[in-house]
Design an enzyme around this catalytic site. Structure first.
Site, PDB file in Angstrom:
ATOM      1  CE  LYS A 196       2.075   4.542   8.218  1.00  0.00           C
ATOM      2  NZ  LYS A 196       0.660   4.512   8.470  1.00  0.00           N
ATOM      3  CG  ASP A 199       5.833   3.646   0.807  1.00  0.00           C
ATOM      4  OD1 ASP A 199       6.178   4.331   1.793  1.00  0.00           O
ATOM      5  OD2 ASP A 199       4.656   3.493   0.447  1.00  0.00           O
ATOM      6  CE1 TYR A 254      -3.699   2.502   0.636  1.00  0.00           C
ATOM      7  CE2 TYR A 254      -2.414   3.252   2.526  1.00  0.00           C
ATOM      8  CZ  TYR A 254      -3.469   3.426   1.650  1.00  0.00           C
ATOM      9  OH  TYR A 254      -4.298   4.523   1.781  1.00  0.00           O
TER      10      TYR A 254
HETATM   11  N1  PLP Z   1       2.936   4.060   2.337  1.00  0.00           N
HETATM   12  C1  PLP Z   1       2.845   3.109   3.281  1.00  0.00           C
HETATM   13  C2  PLP Z   1       3.836   1.992   3.294  1.00  0.00           C
HETATM   14  C3  PLP Z   1       1.840   3.169   4.241  1.00  0.00           C
HETATM   15  O1  PLP Z   1       1.750   2.209   5.172  1.00  0.00           O
HETATM   16  C4  PLP Z   1       0.933   4.249   4.215  1.00  0.00           C
HETATM   17  C5  PLP Z   1      -0.152   4.353   5.202  1.00  0.00           C
HETATM   18  O2  PLP Z   1      -0.394   3.496   6.003  1.00  0.00           O
HETATM   19  C6  PLP Z   1       1.066   5.212   3.210  1.00  0.00           C
HETATM   20  C7  PLP Z   1       2.083   5.092   2.291  1.00  0.00           C
HETATM   21  C8  PLP Z   1       0.127   6.367   3.143  1.00  0.00           C
HETATM   22  O3  PLP Z   1       0.369   7.243   4.193  1.00  0.00           O
HETATM   23  P1  PLP Z   1      -0.777   8.259   4.688  1.00  0.00           P
HETATM   24  O4  PLP Z   1      -1.842   7.423   5.304  1.00  0.00           O
HETATM   25  O5  PLP Z   1      -0.050   9.146   5.654  1.00  0.00           O
HETATM   26  O6  PLP Z   1      -1.250   9.004   3.496  1.00  0.00           O
END
Ligand code: PLP
Length: 428
Positions: free
Chosen positions: A265, A237, A142
């Site tokens: 985060k 990511d 994700y």
């Molecule tokens: N990338 C990863 C690996 C994530 O776990 C998340 C959210 O859980 C995101 C991107 C998206 O982040 P946000 O919820 O701050 O938009």
């Protein structure tokens, strides 16, 4: 007293599904969410006064526990000077320097307001920099809710993407190619056929959005090699893994240098923050240094930067990750023993600060297909049995668990005590 149920009723009337982010709604585990009134250390308290040991940690940011005094006081100090300036501020510079010092692959970094913004911006940059249009992502990973990521593999040989949400244009989804995680042969084949069309491959180096799946030995290095060979950018990511699985993130843990990285985060300390960064020559293409546009009214917000910097100071202390790793082992060993005692088949994946519980007979879970084949009904019973005993796990069989430094040995012992009974309940 307002109850959880009353609040959820009111919320459903005015907020889609009663929540501002879907997984909070308990749809996959059933039942209704609780509404948190306050949080401290390893605990949440709901509006009815019930206390929970929390293994969600606001979905990742709360690695030092909730409401840590250093982070809270940094925010309080920053707030006294104003909430947002719309001009550069010193804390943004300190933040960029701090990230670059901790993550050597990040020479230049741009702050944004969420993980979603970070990944969307990173792929625009990769496309602009390479002059190519296709991106590659992995089933079960994700990267936020950007259009390009809400895509699954189609059925054709080229696996042209199919939107997973109404509203995502098919023409855009066609540009996203989806691969099975941990299957190197599939990646090699895709690059052999389409390597010169691929702007970037984006991956969660440890996949925390299909429970918790670790990369097979050599897998990330082989992807690095493929990208280099074909002139595609490798994007890690690290929104979830950054500053958690090691101080320098998964790239430090596995010794891989991506071209670009995305964060979120933890670097916000609980405030809405994301970032993307990487090699200087690539990042210098971002406006106003270069032509690739990306901007944000509140980006680099002084209060958010203060929270994030206080958080980074805490995770940078010597021994922090060794301690976090020890706690992660303690809690996962406890889950394993409790499940065995109750006769519940369970496989566990773990890495510093993250874990995944898989209700399965398989000895090892390494793929999306294996993760999704697990016994969701038993997980859901276990989830509710734990919640009834005051332990809050992520309300989905496909989300990683997060351990914080506030999960002391006593907190973990109480968790395992609850788990012994909850596994028995779930088994019946
Ligand atoms: N990338 C990863 C690996 C994530 O776990 C998340 C959210 O859980 C995101 C991107 C998206 O982040 P946000 O919820 O701050 O938009």
């Amino acid at each position: 007293m307002t109850t959880n149920h009353e609040l959820f009723q009111r919320a459903q009337a005015r907020i889609p599904g009663g929540v501002n982010s879907p997984v909070r709604a308990f749809k996959s585990v059933g039942g209704e969410p609780f509404f948190t009134a306050r949080a401290d250390g390893a605990y949440l308290w709901d509006v009815e006064g019930t206390r929970y040991i929390d293994y969600v940690g606001s979905w990742g940011p709360m690695i030092v526990g909730h409401n840590h005094p250093s982070v809270r006081e940094a925010v309080e100090r920053a707030v006294r000077d104003g909430l947002s300036f719309g001009t550069p501020c010193a804390a943004e510079v300190t933040m960029a320097e701090a990230i670059a010092a901790i993550v050597p692959s990040v020479e230049v970094v741009r702050m944004v307001n969420s993980g979603t913004e970070a990944t969307m911006s990173a792929i625009r940059l990769a496309r602009g920099y390479t002059g190519r249009q296709r991106i590659v992502k992995f089933e079960g990973c994700y990267h936020g809710h950007g259009d390009a990521f809400l895509v699954k593999a189609g059925s054709g040989a080229l696996t042209l993407g199919v939107p997973t949400s109404p509203g995502v244009p098919k023409a855009l989804a066609d540009l996203t190619l989806t691969l099975p995680y941990n299957d190197l042969g599939a990646a090699q084949q895709l690059f052999a056929e389409h390597g010169d069309e691929i702007a970037a491959l984006i991956i969660e180096p440890v996949a925390g959005n299909m429970n918790c799946i670790l990369p097979r030995d050599g897998y990330l290095a082989a992807l690095r090699e493929l990208c280099t060979k074909h002139g595609a950018l490798l994007i890690f990511d690290e929104v979830m893994t950054g500053f958690r699985v090691a101080l320098g993130g998964a790239q430090a843990h596995y010794g891989i240098t991506p071209d670009l990285s995305t964060f979120g985060k933890i670097i916000g300390g609980g405030m809405p923050v994301g970032a993307y960064g990487g090699r200087r020559e690539i990042m210098q293409q971002v406006a106003p240094a270069g032509p690739i546009y990306q901007a944000g009214t509140l980006s680099g917000n002084p209060v958010a930067m203060a929270a994030g910097l206080a958080m980074l100071d805490l995770v940078r202390t010597p021994d922090f990750h060794a301690q976090l790793d020890r706690r992660t082992r303690l809690v996962t060993d406890g889950f394993a023993a409790a499940a065995a005692e109750a006769g519940v088949p369970l496989a566990i994946n773990r890495i510093c600060g993250m874990f995944g519980l898989f209700f399965t007979d398989a000895a090892k879970v390494e793929t999306y297909a294996q993760a999704t084949a697990c016994d969701v009904a038993t997980f859901n019973r276990f989830f509710h049995a734990m919640l009834a005993r005051g332990v809050y796990l992520a309300p989905s069989a496909f989300e990683a668990g997060f351990v914080s430094i506030a999960h002391t040995d006593e907190v973990i012992a109480a968790t395992i005590e609850a788990a012994r009974a909850a596994f028995r309940d779930a088994a019946t």
